[in-house]
Design an enzyme around this catalytic site. Structure first.
Site, PDB file in Angstrom:
ATOM      1  N   GLU A 165       4.198 -10.443  -6.534  1.00  0.00           N
ATOM      2  CA  GLU A 165       3.222 -10.657  -7.517  1.00  0.00           C
ATOM      3  C   GLU A 165       3.343  -9.798  -8.890  1.00  0.00           C
ATOM      4  OE1 GLU A 165       3.367  -8.761  -4.910  1.00  0.00           O
ATOM      5  OE2 GLU A 165       2.232  -6.797  -5.347  1.00  0.00           O
ATOM      6  N   LYS A 193      -7.582  -9.538 -19.425  1.00  0.00           N
ATOM      7  CA  LYS A 193      -7.683  -9.885 -20.745  1.00  0.00           C
ATOM      8  C   LYS A 193      -7.756 -11.271 -21.066  1.00  0.00           C
ATOM      9  CE  LYS A 193      -9.213  -7.852 -24.695  1.00  0.00           C
ATOM     10  NZ  LYS A 193     -10.064  -6.611 -24.594  1.00  0.00           N
ATOM     11  N   GLY A 239       0.924  -1.022   0.089  1.00  0.00           N
ATOM     12  CA  GLY A 239      -0.106  -0.193   0.166  1.00  0.00           C
ATOM     13  C   GLY A 239       0.889   1.363  -0.010  1.00  0.00           C
ATOM     14  N   HIS A 261       8.015  -7.352  -3.713  1.00  0.00           N
ATOM     15  CA  HIS A 261       6.635  -7.708  -4.411  1.00  0.00           C
ATOM     16  C   HIS A 261       6.662  -8.984  -5.159  1.00  0.00           C
ATOM     17  CE1 HIS A 261       4.299  -3.969  -3.221  1.00  0.00           C
ATOM     18  NE2 HIS A 261       5.442  -3.610  -3.382  1.00  0.00           N
ATOM     19  N   CYS A 274       5.424  -6.222   1.513  1.00  0.00           N
ATOM     20  CA  CYS A 274       5.588  -4.663   1.587  1.00  0.00           C
ATOM     21  C   CYS A 274       5.016  -4.116   2.821  1.00  0.00           C
ATOM     22  CB  CYS A 274       5.328  -4.112   0.132  1.00  0.00           C
ATOM     23  SG  CYS A 274       5.804  -2.404  -0.092  1.00  0.00           S
ATOM     24  N   TYR A 275       3.925  -3.171   2.412  1.00  0.00           N
ATOM     25  CA  TYR A 275       3.474  -2.425   3.603  1.00  0.00           C
ATOM     26  C   TYR A 275       2.981  -3.508   4.858  1.00  0.00           C
ATOM     27  CZ  TYR A 275      -0.035   0.356   6.234  1.00  0.00           C
ATOM     28  OH  TYR A 275      -0.892   1.050   7.193  1.00  0.00           O
ATOM     29  N   ASP A 306     -14.852  -8.143 -24.488  1.00  0.00           N
ATOM     30  CA  ASP A 306     -15.448  -7.881 -23.039  1.00  0.00           C
ATOM     31  C   ASP A 306     -16.802  -7.687 -22.931  1.00  0.00           C
ATOM     32  OD1 ASP A 306     -12.446  -7.444 -23.122  1.00  0.00           O
ATOM     33  OD2 ASP A 306     -12.485  -5.264 -22.764  1.00  0.00           O
TER      34      ASP A 306
END
Ligand code: XMP
Length: 512
Positions: free
Chosen positions: A170, A368, A54, A168, A81-82, A226
């Site tokens: 991710e 996507k 964050g 991170h 992280c945070y 979409d």
């Protein structure tokens, strides 16, 4: 009860990416607001918690802090992280304020692989973005990884199954990041890896049913991936309570309207209303040559037509949209990105509030490629699932300069030939976009013995990952030759075909 991994969101721009990585590991997760009470997580059958990063500092006055009860639930927690700073701050260690952010690449050296780094190299590249850092470990914790700047880049409390990482895992820039996440999910939380797109569909269909009840849903169908996937999914949930509106703006490609009607109305039996507004669009565009002006007119007219069509349909409670997660970031992060433009136009701006419609965005958390997977699973044809992007203003920005019906017809015929050949040879699926552009210049040619003074068509075929940069595709000469001769032979009014060999940058993909 479903096994759920809770992602507590502290405002990181990567929260959805964490959720996506968890899906890649075939595990079910749910994003919760950071204030969610621990009792709620327990009720939901949470078997592990990830604290997202964050932008805040734990020292800020309004620093987002979780319910401390989450540390008492007896389930594993991974702080990213945070999240790791929260460990330092809340569990009796010490987190220090830092004046500058550590940002970018670093190397993590693993001191103790344990369960979090099982099967990973002793040193790998990680991506950091943090201000504060832990300087004293809370009781029970040990350092298991270090970076150049931090002796506590990765920490664990084996007793409680708490893990903290400064980097991170991710983001794409962290090598082996998904494995770190998988190790936490499977090695530490013992999550079952049985979540699939089918589960996503079942769950979303159920959620839509609950949300919609007996209400009525309206969706603007463009025929793109979409909105097509959103329509099919919502239709599966509420059937005839969904009405789709397809606006024919006169700027569509050859056969497009028929394809949409055949698929959604005839095949899926969706209540599809086609609004033929070509006349209105073309009238408003008459004599307008400036690309931005054209875009504005097309966007405004679309909203007006859509709004009117809603009035004629009658009462509605919900407006559904095929918004994806990247649209959400793009429109925030990259203000001048054309993708943001299209969304504001197809998302029909302030309409929901004005018309007191509630929004339904079933694809909001997906990326996507995940939407494509959902579409395929719902039985949409390959041509829809893998359809190339098509701009909201359609052929309006591919007939350069002023737009007339004749020019549109010439472009449509030429473009249909290009698409046919791209499909026939399989190139269609390999490139990002392939289309024709109508150039408002006349050039001399010969037909038989006669001089033919006619229009020029440009072929634009590009490869790209995200449309931010693009390279022109090296189509085989024979294929180019075949396309060119078919266009000049079969399309009346074209004397010459040219091939665009410009990359982006400096050129853009579209010509206008
Ligand atoms: P450019 O031409 O900027 O295009 O390189 C990048 C991508 O965006 C599409 N594009 C648009 N899409 N409305 C849209 O919905 C627009 O006004 C628009 N302009 C460009 C383009 O087709 C390419 O995929």
């Amino acid at each position: 009860m479903a096994q759920t991994i809770a992602v507590l969101d502290f405002g990181s721009q990567y929260t959805q990416v964490i959720a996506r990585r968890i899906r890649e590991c075939q595990v079910y997760s749910k994003i919760y607001h950071y204030t969610t009470p621990a009792t709620q997580l327990r009720q939901d059958g949470v078997i592990g918690i990830i604290l997202s990063g964050g932008p805040s500092s734990v020292f800020a006055k309004s620093a987002p802090l979780p319910d401390r009860g989450i540390f008492e639930l007896g389930v594993p927690v991974l702080g990213i992280c945070y999240g790791i700073q929260l460990f330092g701050h809340l569990l009796g260690g010490k987190t220090a304020k830092s004046d500058h952010r550590e940002y970018g690449h670093g190397f993590l050296t693993v001191k103790k692989p344990g369960r979090l780094f099982a099967g990973l190299p002793r040193r790998f590249r990680v991506w950091n973005s943090h201000g504060d850092r832990v300087i004293k470990l809370p009781p029970g914790f040990k350092a298991i990884g270090v970076t150049e700047n931090s002796p506590f880049a990765a920490i664990e409390d084996l007793q409680r199954n708490f893990y903290g990482i400064q980097f991170h895992p991710e983001v794409f820039h962290t090598e082996r990041g998904v494995e770190v996440i998988r190790n936490f999910l499977v090695g530490v939380c013992h999550a079952r890896q049985d979540w699939s797109m089918k589960n996503f569909i079942d769950r979303t269909v159920r959620d839509i049913r609950i949300a919609v009840g007996r209400g009525r849903v309206i969706l603007g169908l463009s025929g793109g991936v979409d909105s097509s996937v959103a329509a099919t999914l919502i239709h599966k949930a509420v059937g005839r309570q969904l009405t789709c509106v397809f606006v024919d703006n006169g700027l569509l490609r050859k056969g497009e309207r028929k394809t949409v009607v055949d698929l959604y109305k005839k095949h899926f039996h969706i209540d599809l209303r086609v609004v033929d507004a070509a006349e209105l669009f073309l009238r408003r565009l008459r004599g307008v040559a400036d690309p931005e002006q054209k875009r504005k007119i097309i966007g405004r007219t679309f909203i007006k037509v859509f709004e009117q069509s809603l009035e004629s349909i009658g009462h509605a409670d919900f407006l559904a949209q095929g918004t994806l997660y990247p649209d959400v970031i793009e429109s925030v992060a990259i203000g001048n990105n054309p993708a943001a433009l299209i969304k504001s136009h197809h998302n029909v701006g302030g309409l929901p509030a004005r018309m007191k419609l509630r929004l339904i965005e079933p694809l909001r958390e997906l990326f996507k490629d995940e939407v494509r997977a959902v579409g395929a699973r719902l039985g949409l044809p390959r041509a829809v699932v893998w359809r190339q992007p098509f701009p909201g203003p359609g052929l309006g920005v591919r007939v350069l300069g002023t737009i007339t019906r004749d020019r549109l017809d010439v472009l449509r015929d030429a473009d249909a030939i290009l698409q046919e050949e791209m499909m026939r040879t399989g190139w269609y699926w390999k490139v990002w976009q392939s289309f024709c552009v109508f150039l408002p210049v006349k050039s001399v040619g010969v037909v038989g013995d006669e001089r033919n003074y006619a229009w020029v068509i440009a072929l634009r075929v590009v490869e790209s990952i995200d449309a931010m940069t693009a390279d022109w595709t090296r189509l085989p000469y024979d294929l180019l030759q075949h396309i060119s001769s078919r266009i000049t032979n079969e399309v009346r009014g074209v004397s010459r075909v040219v091939f665009d060999v410009s990359s982006k940058p400096p050129a853009t993909i579209e010509w206008e």
